[in-house]
Design an enzyme around this catalytic site. Structure first.
Site, PDB file in Angstrom:
ATOM      1  N   PHE A  11       0.826  -1.214   0.000  1.00  0.00           N
ATOM      2  CA  PHE A  11       0.000   0.000   0.000  1.00  0.00           C
ATOM      3  C   PHE A  11       0.864   1.271   0.000  1.00  0.00           C
ATOM      4  O   PHE A  11       0.791   2.090  -0.924  1.00  0.00           O
ATOM      5  CB  PHE A  11      -0.944  -0.081   1.207  1.00  0.00           C
ATOM      6  CG  PHE A  11      -1.506   1.223   1.649  1.00  0.00           C
ATOM      7  CD1 PHE A  11      -2.265   2.007   0.779  1.00  0.00           C
ATOM      8  CD2 PHE A  11      -1.289   1.680   2.946  1.00  0.00           C
ATOM      9  CE1 PHE A  11      -2.783   3.220   1.202  1.00  0.00           C
ATOM     10  CE2 PHE A  11      -1.815   2.877   3.371  1.00  0.00           C
ATOM     11  CZ  PHE A  11      -2.557   3.661   2.501  1.00  0.00           C
ATOM     12  N   LEU A  76      10.723  -1.197   2.663  1.00  0.00           N
ATOM     13  CA  LEU A  76       9.355  -1.306   3.188  1.00  0.00           C
ATOM     14  C   LEU A  76       8.927  -2.752   3.408  1.00  0.00           C
ATOM     15  O   LEU A  76       7.913  -2.996   4.061  1.00  0.00           O
ATOM     16  CB  LEU A  76       8.373  -0.682   2.193  1.00  0.00           C
ATOM     17  CG  LEU A  76       8.477   0.818   1.944  1.00  0.00           C
ATOM     18  CD1 LEU A  76       8.658   1.085   0.454  1.00  0.00           C
ATOM     19  CD2 LEU A  76       7.246   1.539   2.444  1.00  0.00           C
ATOM     20  N   THR A  95      10.744 -12.290   8.910  1.00  0.00           N
ATOM     21  CA  THR A  95      10.759 -11.366   7.761  1.00  0.00           C
ATOM     22  C   THR A  95      11.292 -10.009   8.194  1.00  0.00           C
ATOM     23  O   THR A  95      12.135  -9.414   7.517  1.00  0.00           O
ATOM     24  CB  THR A  95       9.322 -11.151   7.215  1.00  0.00           C
ATOM     25  OG1 THR A  95       8.733 -12.409   6.986  1.00  0.00           O
ATOM     26  CG2 THR A  95       9.310 -10.318   5.965  1.00  0.00           C
ATOM     27  N   TYR A 149       5.801  -7.680  16.894  1.00  0.00           N
ATOM     28  CA  TYR A 149       5.924  -6.737  15.775  1.00  0.00           C
ATOM     29  C   TYR A 149       6.732  -5.510  16.218  1.00  0.00           C
ATOM     30  O   TYR A 149       7.697  -5.105  15.558  1.00  0.00           O
ATOM     31  CB  TYR A 149       4.530  -6.338  15.301  1.00  0.00           C
ATOM     32  CG  TYR A 149       4.512  -5.365  14.164  1.00  0.00           C
ATOM     33  CD1 TYR A 149       5.276  -5.582  13.023  1.00  0.00           C
ATOM     34  CD2 TYR A 149       3.719  -4.218  14.205  1.00  0.00           C
ATOM     35  CE1 TYR A 149       5.253  -4.682  11.971  1.00  0.00           C
ATOM     36  CE2 TYR A 149       3.684  -3.323  13.159  1.00  0.00           C
ATOM     37  CZ  TYR A 149       4.459  -3.553  12.048  1.00  0.00           C
ATOM     38  OH  TYR A 149       4.435  -2.664  11.003  1.00  0.00           O
ATOM     39  N   LYS A 153      10.515  -4.513  14.894  1.00  0.00           N
ATOM     40  CA  LYS A 153      10.785  -3.214  14.268  1.00  0.00           C
ATOM     41  C   LYS A 153      11.790  -2.402  15.094  1.00  0.00           C
ATOM     42  O   LYS A 153      12.596  -1.644  14.545  1.00  0.00           O
ATOM     43  CB  LYS A 153       9.475  -2.440  14.085  1.00  0.00           C
ATOM     44  CG  LYS A 153       8.654  -2.972  12.924  1.00  0.00           C
ATOM     45  CD  LYS A 153       9.400  -2.728  11.628  1.00  0.00           C
ATOM     46  CE  LYS A 153       8.610  -3.096  10.414  1.00  0.00           C
ATOM     47  NZ  LYS A 153       9.286  -2.709   9.170  1.00  0.00           N
TER      48      LYS A 153
END
Ligand code: UDP
Length: 326
Positions: A11, A76, A95, A149, A153
């Protein structure tokens, strides 16, 4: 400028690709279509300076080659969306951490500028509103998968800043707050596309928890504008920036607003978090960016307000939901 966008068919990546092409940059997209989609970049195919490769950032040899051809890397590619994170925590962690390792390692060999995409999720349960870039991160326990998550990050951020400190690799960390606009799918849990789809279909609008949690939504066009400004300003290297909007709304009011704007007859229903995500799920009650730093350094200020964002998403989704030829 030649830009490589890992996750460029997602997106945000697809909007950034478009903005870069519009200003005459060359764009290479690397995307494994795990959460991205060819539909997002369909309209860019055939444009001068646009190329894409369907593969994963974990393919080190290919990623190294693409980095070699680029002046700047927008990294991204990541597992995103709270729903996906709760359902597939192994994939999320691997990932997000390994992909960033690959990108930074190879960018470092060539000294290429890397923009590492992070998230407001890293602020976790902090109540220090608005969140400033140097504020403490307040993460929940490791038994709650949601926080994987934020931690994955945060590790990406640490690694990027470590490359800058130790190897002088130019990096910029972009912490994106809730970002919305056309082409975002509700498939991975994001609230606005979900509510708009439900409202247009006449289905119940599912508000999780008591709906008192609040969010501030930034328009994707404003966000990509900020990203372009960041890479153009040498002072941004080695720095972390919040990007988003400060106009807050409760999720229950958001549901009401979408119901009104769509003229929908849908009911608004409350769904307990345990049912929506997993038992013991912890949400963030509020999340508002402090935009002082990005405004000071590159003069960024959001221009698109919530009603305008909602109308853009509603128009886009109405078109997408209308059978062809009707
Ligand atoms: N949410 C909701 N209904 C939905 C999807 C999300 O009430 O169908 C809530 C979610 O629990 C959170 C907020 O909306 O409090 C924003 O969710 P989203 O996944 O868009 O982003 P988050 O801020 O959680 O990263």
């Amino acid at each position: 400028m030649r830009a490589l966008l890992t996750g460029g068919a997602g997106f945000v990546g697809s909007h950034l690709s478009e903005a870069l092409l519009d200003r005459g940059d060359q764009v290479q997209v690397l995307d494994d279509l795990s959460t991205g989609s060819i539909d997002n970049i369909q309209h860019l195919k055939g444009r001068d300076g646009f190329e894409y490769v369907i593969d994963t950032v974990m393919n080190e040899r290919l990623t190294a080659e693409l980095i070699d051809r680029a002046d700047v890397v927008f990294h991204l590619a990541a597992a995103v969306g709270v729903k996906l994170i709760v359902e597939a925590p192994v994939r999320t962690i691997e990932t997000n951490v390994h992909g960033t390792e690959v990108v930074l390692k190879h960018a470092s060999k060539k000294g290429k500028l890397v923009v590492v995409f992070s998230t407001s999720e890293v602020y976790g349960k902090s109540m220090a509103i608005p969140f400033g870039e140097d504020a403490d991160l307040v993460i929940g326990p490791t038994s709650k998968h949601r926080w994987a998550y934020a931690c994955s990050k945060a590790i990406d951020e640490f690694l990027a800043l470590a490359y800058w400190k130790e190897k002088k690799l130019p990096v910029i960390v972009a912490r994106l707050f809730n970002t919305v606009g056309p082409r975002q799918t509700g498939q991975y849990g994001m609230v606005i596309p979900n509510f708009v789809r439900q409202a247009l279909a006449g289905a119940p609008i599912t508000v999780f928890g008591d709906g008192e949690q609040r969010r501030a939504f930034g328009y994707v066009g404003d966000v990509v504008g900020a990203l372009v400004k960041l890479v153009d300003e040498p002072k941004c290297v080695g720095e972390v920036f919040n990007i988003g909007n400060t106009e807050e709304i409760s999720i229950l009011d958001l549901a009401r607003r979408i119901k009104t704007l769509t003229g929908s007859a849908s009911d608004i229903v409350l769904v307990p978090y345990d049912e929506a995500y997993e038992e013991g799920f912890e949400d963030m009650p509020r999340r508002v960016p402090d935009l002082t730093k990005i405004s000071r350094v590159v003069g960024y200020a959001p221009t698109v307000g919530l009603d305008e964002i909602l109308n853009l998403v509603i128009t886009h989704m109405r078109e997408a939901m209308t059978p062809q030829g009707v």
